[in-house]
Design a protein around this motif. Structure first.
Motif, PDB file in Angstrom:
ATOM      1  N   SER A   1      -6.173   0.662  -7.499  1.00 48.51           N
ATOM      2  CA  SER A   1      -4.445   1.209  -7.895  1.00 48.51           C
ATOM      3  C   SER A   1      -4.567   3.018  -7.198  1.00 48.51           C
ATOM      4  O   SER A   1      -3.049   2.937  -6.433  1.00 48.51           O
ATOM      5  CB  SER A   1      -5.516   1.812  -9.383  1.00 48.51           C
ATOM      6  OG  SER A   1      -6.226   2.807  -9.313  1.00 48.51           O
ATOM      7  N   GLU A   2      -5.054   3.578  -6.926  1.00 44.54           N
ATOM      8  CA  GLU A   2      -5.062   4.613  -6.205  1.00 44.54           C
ATOM      9  C   GLU A   2      -4.083   4.237  -5.156  1.00 44.54           C
ATOM     10  O   GLU A   2      -3.636   4.908  -3.607  1.00 44.54           O
ATOM     11  CB  GLU A   2      -6.425   5.818  -5.946  1.00 44.54           C
ATOM     12  CG  GLU A   2      -7.369   5.024  -4.895  1.00 44.54           C
ATOM     13  CD  GLU A   2      -7.913   4.497  -5.787  1.00 44.54           C
ATOM     14  OE1 GLU A   2      -9.224   4.116  -5.601  1.00 44.54           O
ATOM     15  OE2 GLU A   2      -7.935   3.480  -7.134  1.00 44.54           O
ATOM     16  N   MET A   3      -4.507   2.889  -4.145  1.00 41.98           N
ATOM     17  CA  MET A   3      -3.332   2.635  -3.136  1.00 41.98           C
ATOM     18  C   MET A   3      -2.456   1.640  -3.421  1.00 41.98           C
ATOM     19  O   MET A   3      -1.830   1.550  -1.855  1.00 41.98           O
ATOM     20  CB  MET A   3      -4.154   2.054  -2.154  1.00 41.98           C
ATOM     21  CG  MET A   3      -5.148   2.711  -1.629  1.00 41.98           C
ATOM     22  SD  MET A   3      -4.594   4.205  -0.398  1.00 41.98           S
ATOM     23  CE  MET A   3      -4.673   3.076   0.935  1.00 41.98           C
ATOM     24  N   ARG A   4      -1.722   1.303  -4.426  1.00 38.16           N
ATOM     25  CA  ARG A   4      -1.096   0.722  -4.491  1.00 38.16           C
ATOM     26  C   ARG A   4       0.463   1.317  -4.297  1.00 38.16           C
ATOM     27  O   ARG A   4       0.920   2.119  -5.105  1.00 38.16           O
ATOM     28  CB  ARG A   4      -0.563  -0.255  -6.264  1.00 38.16           C
ATOM     29  CG  ARG A   4      -0.245  -0.871  -6.317  1.00 38.16           C
ATOM     30  CD  ARG A   4      -0.771  -2.242  -7.180  1.00 38.16           C
ATOM     31  NE  ARG A   4       0.633  -2.853  -7.229  1.00 38.16           N
ATOM     32  CZ  ARG A   4      -0.062  -4.713  -6.664  1.00 38.16           C
ATOM     33  NH1 ARG A   4      -1.296  -4.811  -6.973  1.00 38.16           N
ATOM     34  NH2 ARG A   4       1.068  -5.742  -6.423  1.00 38.16           N
ATOM     35  N   ARG A   5       1.320   0.991  -3.855  1.00 37.39           N
ATOM     36  CA  ARG A   5       3.269   1.150  -3.609  1.00 37.39           C
ATOM     37  C   ARG A   5       3.079   0.989  -5.081  1.00 37.39           C
ATOM     38  O   ARG A   5       3.492  -0.779  -5.527  1.00 37.39           O
ATOM     39  CB  ARG A   5       3.463   0.786  -2.729  1.00 37.39           C
ATOM     40  CG  ARG A   5       5.595   1.362  -2.173  1.00 37.39           C
ATOM     41  CD  ARG A   5       5.910   0.851  -1.152  1.00 37.39           C
ATOM     42  NE  ARG A   5       6.228   2.341  -0.105  1.00 37.39           N
ATOM     43  CZ  ARG A   5       6.858   2.332   0.481  1.00 37.39           C
ATOM     44  NH1 ARG A   5       6.303   1.941   1.671  1.00 37.39           N
ATOM     45  NH2 ARG A   5       7.676   3.033   0.916  1.00 37.39           N
TER      46      ARG A   5
ATOM     47  N   LEU B   1       0.808  -1.598  -0.307  1.00 38.43           N
ATOM     48  CA  LEU B   1      -0.126  -0.181  -0.165  1.00 38.43           C
ATOM     49  C   LEU B   1       0.679   1.520  -0.161  1.00 38.43           C
ATOM     50  O   LEU B   1       1.935   1.411   0.241  1.00 38.43           O
ATOM     51  CB  LEU B   1      -1.024  -0.170   1.494  1.00 38.43           C
ATOM     52  CG  LEU B   1      -1.628  -0.972   1.004  1.00 38.43           C
ATOM     53  CD1 LEU B   1      -3.249  -1.027   2.351  1.00 38.43           C
ATOM     54  CD2 LEU B   1      -2.686  -1.516   0.410  1.00 38.43           C
ATOM     55  N   LYS B   2       0.206   2.352  -0.368  1.00 32.62           N
ATOM     56  CA  LYS B   2       0.914   3.744  -0.283  1.00 32.62           C
ATOM     57  C   LYS B   2       1.456   4.046   0.979  1.00 32.62           C
ATOM     58  O   LYS B   2       0.963   4.279   1.749  1.00 32.62           O
ATOM     59  CB  LYS B   2      -0.050   4.519  -1.407  1.00 32.62           C
ATOM     60  CG  LYS B   2       0.255   4.783  -3.041  1.00 32.62           C
ATOM     61  CD  LYS B   2       0.149   6.158  -3.245  1.00 32.62           C
ATOM     62  CE  LYS B   2      -0.474   6.074  -4.449  1.00 32.62           C
ATOM     63  NZ  LYS B   2       0.544   4.917  -5.738  1.00 32.62           N
ATOM     64  N   PRO B   3       2.401   4.659   1.099  1.00 28.64           N
ATOM     65  CA  PRO B   3       2.785   5.040   2.392  1.00 28.64           C
ATOM     66  C   PRO B   3       2.385   6.416   2.751  1.00 28.64           C
ATOM     67  O   PRO B   3       1.786   7.528   1.828  1.00 28.64           O
ATOM     68  CB  PRO B   3       4.519   5.066   1.894  1.00 28.64           C
ATOM     69  CG  PRO B   3       4.874   5.828   0.783  1.00 28.64           C
ATOM     70  CD  PRO B   3       3.599   4.609  -0.198  1.00 28.64           C
ATOM     71  N   PRO B   4       1.964   6.801   3.591  1.00 29.36           N
ATOM     72  CA  PRO B   4       1.435   8.054   4.062  1.00 29.36           C
ATOM     73  C   PRO B   4       1.975   8.698   4.109  1.00 29.36           C
ATOM     74  O   PRO B   4       1.310   9.985   3.238  1.00 29.36           O
ATOM     75  CB  PRO B   4       1.741   7.819   5.801  1.00 29.36           C
ATOM     76  CG  PRO B   4       2.096   6.344   6.614  1.00 29.36           C
ATOM     77  CD  PRO B   4       2.113   5.812   4.766  1.00 29.36           C
TER      78      PRO B   4
END
Lengths: 473, 512, 473, 512
Positions: free
Chosen positions: B37-41, A263-266
């Motif tokens: 997709s908006e949350m995928r690193r 998941l995207k980091p903060p």
């Protein structure tokens, strides 16, 4: 029973030493040193010795080991580990981590107030801060808070200081309910308010529309947890952050760091403050503590000045001959600023931060992703296997490693299923009906790399059997 | 400091731990990883890449540039740096403790709960209190629990609007005022008298209607027993204010006097000080809070201990089981998610079990004995004074002042500290308590040997001799440590301050 | 399954590193480096990978832990520990010992061939030698042999070198029979002989009169073990030594070092060589190894020159500025003297010697006596309690911590009793009827500080019950 | 070296561990301790008296003046100083292994026996042998087991009077001839040829009727694969002599060639080298011996493995139990009391289990790769040569010679070694093998990083530069270690030699 003529932990407890010291001091007995204690509160040796303290007598190590062994034998280590999360996860702890934090130089050190003789410890803490900063993609990480919950609480207090005058913070209804209680404890004495953001009953995610309507000029901060308490990957984190920022509120995110492998980091989602728990990064579950409160902020001096906790910085020696480490921004802390400090925190979870640094170093650049993928796959495998036996997820949102399973449609009490599982040596998920009565008979199941396919298959079979047994009654 | 930063080590593609691939059957069943997709690193985190041996070497080398009680004396005043017995290390590290989930069925953790239940009881007896709560994660956390309990006390009694002040002596630890402030109180400072006691006249003039409570440590940070403590308790209670005991200095009186007997209502304990748990370079700690069984609301049956935050381990007579009870309706709530910091609590359990009351009292005696021995040896050493409490014995610690040296030749407490490092000692706590100029606050604890105390004295004397013969030399200390004196000003300078590698890189790139 | 694109234990196993190294070396592939292996013996990768080695694939730590955990669960750690000795005793191992020998600087070091960078290790070994010398009151102790048995064997070979031309060694019939077998293995290839000294069937002690008649000019050495295999304190050790010396034979004694808290050390009894096992001084039982062979001699260059094993000596730096440690008398050893060396021993039990040094340091001057007394009392308590239930000792000689118990007079097979004890979770003594058929149904029971009064009482009750159960059949 | 000797520490009456008093009921029943007076110790042993904290500090400080793989590269040739994985440390230290009595009922140790049984099988497959015995405690002990087996072979065949010689190459480890001698054989040395192989002509002239066997390591101590190995095997077998494989260098060929396939009859393995067990500063080791299933006496059904000493772990099909079988009637007997050195064996088990065949082969490849990388980087460096096997690749190790430096400017291999210590490296094995003058025998293993190899090369070059510009400087090395160069001559001088504190005290008192 052991003698007290000498003791392994009190080197001066020998006739010779006592005599010498008393002579130098110039008193006849040790009790004279206590003569300034008013007699009405002075305890006699006999009455003290009669108190129920330990077994009422000194024990040898051999006796202690024997006694404690019996108690330890009444704790059950489940194998496979409990299929249970709720903020604490049974992850693999590499022996390297345990080895390093057992080394006496780290284990028995104090807070590194004397920089020159503590460089190794400070570098390890700096590296914790730095590696955690990379995971989070945040610029500044402190050397630790107590746990995730208290990190959120301190973040909330910080937000009220940064946005002075605002009196409200928004917490989502799908955050960890124990975390919520801690925030309440910290925030209430300041006369500040908490409002709850509703979540989507179908997806399990935060209701972003509701956020929009709730954030206003009195809102100091908005908090979002991802994955949330239901294990759901909040997909609108960034949007919520933008809503918060539009109204001048700070945006605080809480993360389960293992999920950051996918998941995207903060830092990429616009967080001003990021919090979480390092327990999953190389610490045991320890029956709830010690864990490791993660606390990070953007590099903005308006934030930094209000940040709680210790921070180690990279510098040089005065002569410039060598890199060196020192505590920075100490003026924020209680030992300098006292009642005006950003927090009362002093002793934190330094050794756990070192443990987590060792763990992150072992994982390296790709390890976190690999771990997160494995965990993801195992959990999704379990979810799929569960639906084979008629157990369905409560929410439709995409999840990471954890999900609530409904036992409503199959008409059994979860407690009865839990009981049967226990009989078969398996510890199932966490019953969350007490936190969310509206959900009914629902248990939160979590999976990690320690839950092998074999273990999951065994869980499914046992669940099936347990349900049949319960129904059969 | 020759050990590179971890970011400067390793090589592309290396790993320190093999994470297995998901099994084929699992992949087949699950399919692809589906992340919104908006949350995928989309890029890997900027972690270094090291093999296992490199990680072990790096942290082994770093550890060798650290210094704990295992390496030599760490006589930090008020920190109570005892030896940390390895028997407790072994027990606290047992998988039957470290591998327990805090929410797992209580019936499967009865051994642990029994230990914690016993610990609650023992600590209550040690402090002379009625109930102990193991919840807080550190001393300051315990303080917060305590002042929140004071707050709840006045709330339940409906007088919180009036009870807005906490009184704190000027010799107090910084955490005291900070904790009081976090609980929403105003802090009022009371001065110390020349004899080291609280200035009673000043106190009487301060305590009044708005006084919610008083926080005090006894013995004080000067190592002096507060002789008026029962008077203070009476005074506070007369104003319906509560008395809070900061347990940081319990090692000076344990077995000789108990906060409960002195009139305290609430006390915290530092397991990682008094009861032998290690400090770990700054934590984890454990700061249980012990409370008198004082009636707050007779009608509703509310007692003071009901107001404290956190969980209690209780014994259920009916089932014969130990249980974890969450905070009740009157409680201040939770300070952290779970029961407490189990590892240090278990260290404390093992320490108390091993010592028994006799051993604990001996520990206090020897902590006090060695402190007074040290003080005696330091009498009339040029350059140092021993302020406050003239002619009085100290308890667990003593505060020296390097004020003469500082004023006469400009050699400061910090310089003295650095000179101690060079001789293989950790330095004392310096510039604290604030009421002593150029303070050197020394606490050896019962773990130290008399000969190390003597060597420490010799070194303090030597430092004085060197300083008076060549006042510039101490400014070049330390020399024997892994680095020379650290540039703290630069460390904090806005142009240089570098709290993470990330900032370092950004600075190099000119992004900051 | 784990990938092999990189491996935590092989840092250079990355695409980048392999490419760089191959380029520098100037070959196209790793296999070229093996081209000098004749093709008829060169293994193909596939055939190698198909061999049954491990599970036939690399495993992650997580898999290894899971797999091994299952196996470990099939080992039973008895609590109380087995009432069993026979040369290995369940003593308390202080966690300090385990901690120190887990420190990587000791654990992962090689034999200290480079003195300057190994001073800490050498000092620890020197201190082992020195403290052991004090226990034994012998002047010179080597840095360890493999175990007690091989120490006796090496002592025998040494005696033959010192007393060149003599061809016989006397071993008592009441020594540990496993030790005896090891001596045979070492001595026979040299064409040398072993004769057995009979023991007194009533007392259990060596027959001193027999020794007198057996020692002659062809006798290189006489060996005595105290306490002997039957736990009996040989009371004529000194006398036997004198008999040996009269005929020019060396006198070798073997000791259980814990007993030296109460018994005269070999140095006071005239021993030329003293041997024993350090297992009881801070080592686990380790299912029989690693243990620690003690080997000591008097300071007599005729002995020293023939002594096997490594020895660390105290010296100074060349400039004389500091004390320092170095290996001494290396010319005796195999890496210098090759086939003329005093032994082939190279790797010994160094880390165990360090462990034992830590243990002896903890015990200190009075600890050994206190420990020996405790062990003595516990064993004698057990003996007394046993006679309460009709179990008697086989020999009349005074014993220390161990004694053979006869089940002959109560008419049961020991194996049946053993079986019943096991069912009740107790591991009884060692059946020695196989070594001494003439003794009949006899088991050797041993006691240490880990056998509490409660444990002994439980043993007695269980023995009583077991015997009744066996008889009841 | 600032750490005092332990005898210089502590104080009268102190103790590091509390030994409990015997219980009153026990004392009452037993009465006084009765030791025959001529056997009663009448004075306490001369041990130091330290508290627990002093013991921990002392040994912690000593450990910091030691150097292992955890601290940096230890490229000791033929010692195979790999990284010792902590997963194995954890497992080998499990109480369910360390607390087992070797004579306890086999049914209660089935898990351990299964592991050892599997290890026997895996090692047999790795070496290409039929049976493995885990008994020997070290490599040399394994050699002894091997040559005793050779002895038994000729005894059983009734030809031991004739078969009196063991042939050993001049490049062999010192343990080889020493072991052969312990087994009662005469040692005959065979020279190496310039290409690093055994001089075949010489060998042919040596091997004959009296040849009992040949001991050889392959790759040799020069790191060179013996190209004539199958010829050698044939030659030996023609003379009814057995071929013994010294497994010290197995790490150079594991997964590529097996002793069994080369024609060896017996091989030992160093678990503490090839299979990742730690060396512990010189032990414990484990030296299993693997043997071909060769028929020795067809009539009696005696096979070669029956002759080897030690215990075997067997699986009993009938009961489904693993059992420990003692040496049979034809066996050479026992070499130590019990089964083997379990701790290192478990390390080896975990190592092999973790690596699998693929991982083991990779380990070999990278050990060889890094060796040749190093050799390449050291080509044509002034002061050093790389003797023997010109143009040949090395396997696990390479031997440099500092002969040019020694002859030209008097800077020796020892000086080079000391210069490496100063740069944070452990030195190579020096002056071995004996056939290379001023030998520097370097083995990095697969655990080392390429960048450390490069740094090592840089340091070797720097040493050469310094040496040629100032030949006296290297004699002052090392400077960065805890002590300067040690006086080994004094250490061995009859007037000074001090192998124990006891001798030190006697010297001080003039008693020696």
């Amino acid at each position: 029973m052991i003698e007290t003529k000498s003791h392994p932990w009190i080197p001066s407890l020998t006739e010779e030493s006592v005599k010498k010291m008393l002579e130098v001091i110039g008193v006849g007995s040790v009790s004279e040193l206590f003569k300034d204690i008013p007699s009405e509160i002075l305890l006699g040796e006999d009455s003290w010795n009669k108190l129920e303290i330990g077994l009422g007598r000194p024990l040898s190590e051999i006796e202690v080991k024997e006694l404690v062994e019996e108690k330890l034998s009444r704790n059950k280590v489940f194998n496979p580990p409990p299929f249970m999360g709720g903020g604490v996860y049974p992850h693999y702890v590499p022996p390297v981590v345990r080895y390093i934090i057992s080394r006496g130089e780290f284990l028995t050190a104090y807070t590194p107030y004397q920089a020159e003789i503590s460089q190794g410890l400070m570098q390890a803490l700096f590296e914790y801060q730095s590696m955690m900063a990379e995971l989070l993609e945040m610029d500044i990480v402190n050397a630790s808070m107590y746990d995730w919950a208290s990190s959120i609480a301190e973040a909330a207090l910080m937000a009220f200081r940064v946005r002075k005058g605002r009196r409200k913070i928004l917490l989502p209804g799908n955050m960890n309910p124990l975390h919520r209680r801690v925030v309440e404890t910290y925030v209430k004495p300041q006369g500040l308010m908490i409002e709850t953001i509703p979540f989507d009953r179908e997806l399990g995610t935060v209701d972003a529309e509701a956020v929009k309507s709730m954030v206003d000029g009195d809102t100091a901060a908005v908090y979002v947890q991802y994955p949330n308490f239901f294990g759901i990957i909040e997909d609108n984190v960034k949007a919520i952050g933008e809503i918060a920022h539009e109204k001048g509120a700070l945006f605080i995110t809480g993360v389960y760091p293992v999920a950051l492998g996918l998941l995207k980091p903060p830092g990429e989602l616009g967080a001003d403050i990021a919090v979480g728990d390092g327990q999953s990064l190389g610490l045991g579950m320890n029956y709830g503590g010690p864990h490791l409160g993660i606390f990070a902020v953007r590099y903005d001096m308006n934030l930094v000045r209000q940040m709680p906790g210790r921070i180690i910085g990279l510098t040089t020696t005065i002569d410039g001959s060598s890199k060196a480490f020192a505590m920075v921004w100490q003026a924020r802390e209680q030992h300098i600023r006292r009642e005006k400090a950003t927090s009362n925190i002093c002793t934190n979870e330094a050794l756990m931060a070192v443990a987590s640094a060792v763990y992150m170093a072992l994982l390296g650049k790709t390890g976190l992703r690999r771990l997160a993928e494995l965990v993801y796959y195992r959990a999704h495998y379990a979810s799929s296997r569960m639906s084979d036996i008629g157990l369905t997820r409560v929410f439709k949102g995409e999840f990471f490693n954890e999900f609530p399973v409904s036992f409503n449609n199959i008409g059994v009490k979860y407690s009865a299923v839990h009981e049967k599982l226990l009989e078969h040596g398996i510890h199932g998920g966490l019953y969350i009906g007490s936190y969310y009565p509206e959900l009914g008979e629902v248990a939160l199941y979590a999976f990690t790399e320690l839950h092998s396919v074999k273990a999951i298959d065994r869980l499914i079979e046992t669940l099936k059997k347990a349900i049949e047994e319960v129904r059969g009654r | 400091n020759r050990e590179p930063l971890i970011f400067e080590l390793g090589g592309k593609g290396r790993t320190g731990i093999a994470i297995p691939e998901p099994e084929e059957e699992v992949k087949r069943r699950v399919g692809r990883v589906e992340i919104p997709s908006e949350m995928r690193r989309d890029r890997e985190p900027g972690l270094p890449e090291l093999s296992e041996v490199e990680v072990v070497r790096h942290f082994t080398n770093l550890s060798q540039a650290a210094f704990g009680v295992d390496n030599g004396p760490v006589p930090l005043g008020s920190c109570t740096m005892k030896y940390n017995p390895r028997i407790a290390w072994e027990i606290a590290g047992d998988p039957r403790i470290t591998n327990l989930h805090p929410l797992q069925d209580e019936r499967t953790v009865q051994g642990l709960l029994e230990m914690l239940f016993e610990l609650q009881k023992w600590l209550a007896n040690i402090t002379g209190m009625d109930t102990c709560i193991l919840h807080p994660a550190a001393g300051a956390h315990g303080e917060l629990a305590g002042v929140l309990t004071i707050r709840r006390y006045h709330e339940v009694k409906g007088q919180i609007d009036r009870k807005t002040e906490i009184v704190i002596p000027d010799s107090a630890h910084g955490t005291n005022p900070a904790s009081a402030a976090m609980a929403g109180f105003r802090v009022v400072e009371v001065p110390s008298a020349e004899d080291g006691n609280v200035d009673m006249e000043a106190l009487k003039s301060i305590v009044g209607d708005s006084t919610a409570g008083l926080m005090i440590t006894n013995p004080s940070t000067l190592g002096l027993f507060e002789e008026h403590i029962t008077d203070i308790a009476r005074l506070l209670h007369e104003h319906d204010a509560l008395l809070y005991y900061d347990g940081a200095n319990l090692n000076g009186i344990m077995g000789y006097a108990r906060p409960g007997d002195m009139g305290f209502d609430i006390a915290h304990i530092n397991i990682h000080k008094t009861f032998g748990a290690p400090h770990g370079g700054g934590g984890p700690g454990a700061g249980p809070v012990c409370i008198k069984d004082r009636v707050v609301d007779k009608e509703k049956g509310v007692r003071l201990s009901d107001l404290a935050p956190g969980y209690r381990v209780i014994y259920d007579e009916d089932t014969g089981l130990y249980r974890v009870k969450g905070p009740g309706e009157h409680s201040a709530g939770l300070l952290k998610a779970f029961l407490g910091n189990i590892t240090p609590l278990i260290w404390g359990y093992v320490y108390i079990l091993s010592m028994g009351p006799q051993g604990l009292r001996k520990a206090t005696e020897h902590a006090v004995l060695i402190t007074n021995y040290f003080m005696k040896l330091m009498e009339n050493v040029k350059g140092y004074t021993i302020p406050y409490g003239k002619g009085r014995f100290r308890k667990h610690e003593v505060v020296l002042s390097a004020q003469p040296m500082a004023e006469e030749i400009g050699v400061t407490a910090e310089d003295v500290a650095k000179g101690l490092l060079d001789a293989g000692f950790y330095a004392p706590t310096i510039y604290f308590p604030l009421i002593v100029k150029e303070a050197l606050m020394v606490e050896f604890t019962e773990s130290e040997t008399p000969e190390n105390v003597e060597k420490y004295v010799e070194r303090l004397k030597e430092i004085s001799r060197i300083a008076y013969s060549n006042p510039s030399e101490p400014k070049t200390w330390p020399r024997n440590t892994s680095v020379g004196r650290v540039d703290v000003v630069k460390a904090n300078h806005p142009k240089h301050v570098t709290p993470t590698w990330r900032i370092h890189v950004k600075r190099l790139r000119g992004e900051i």
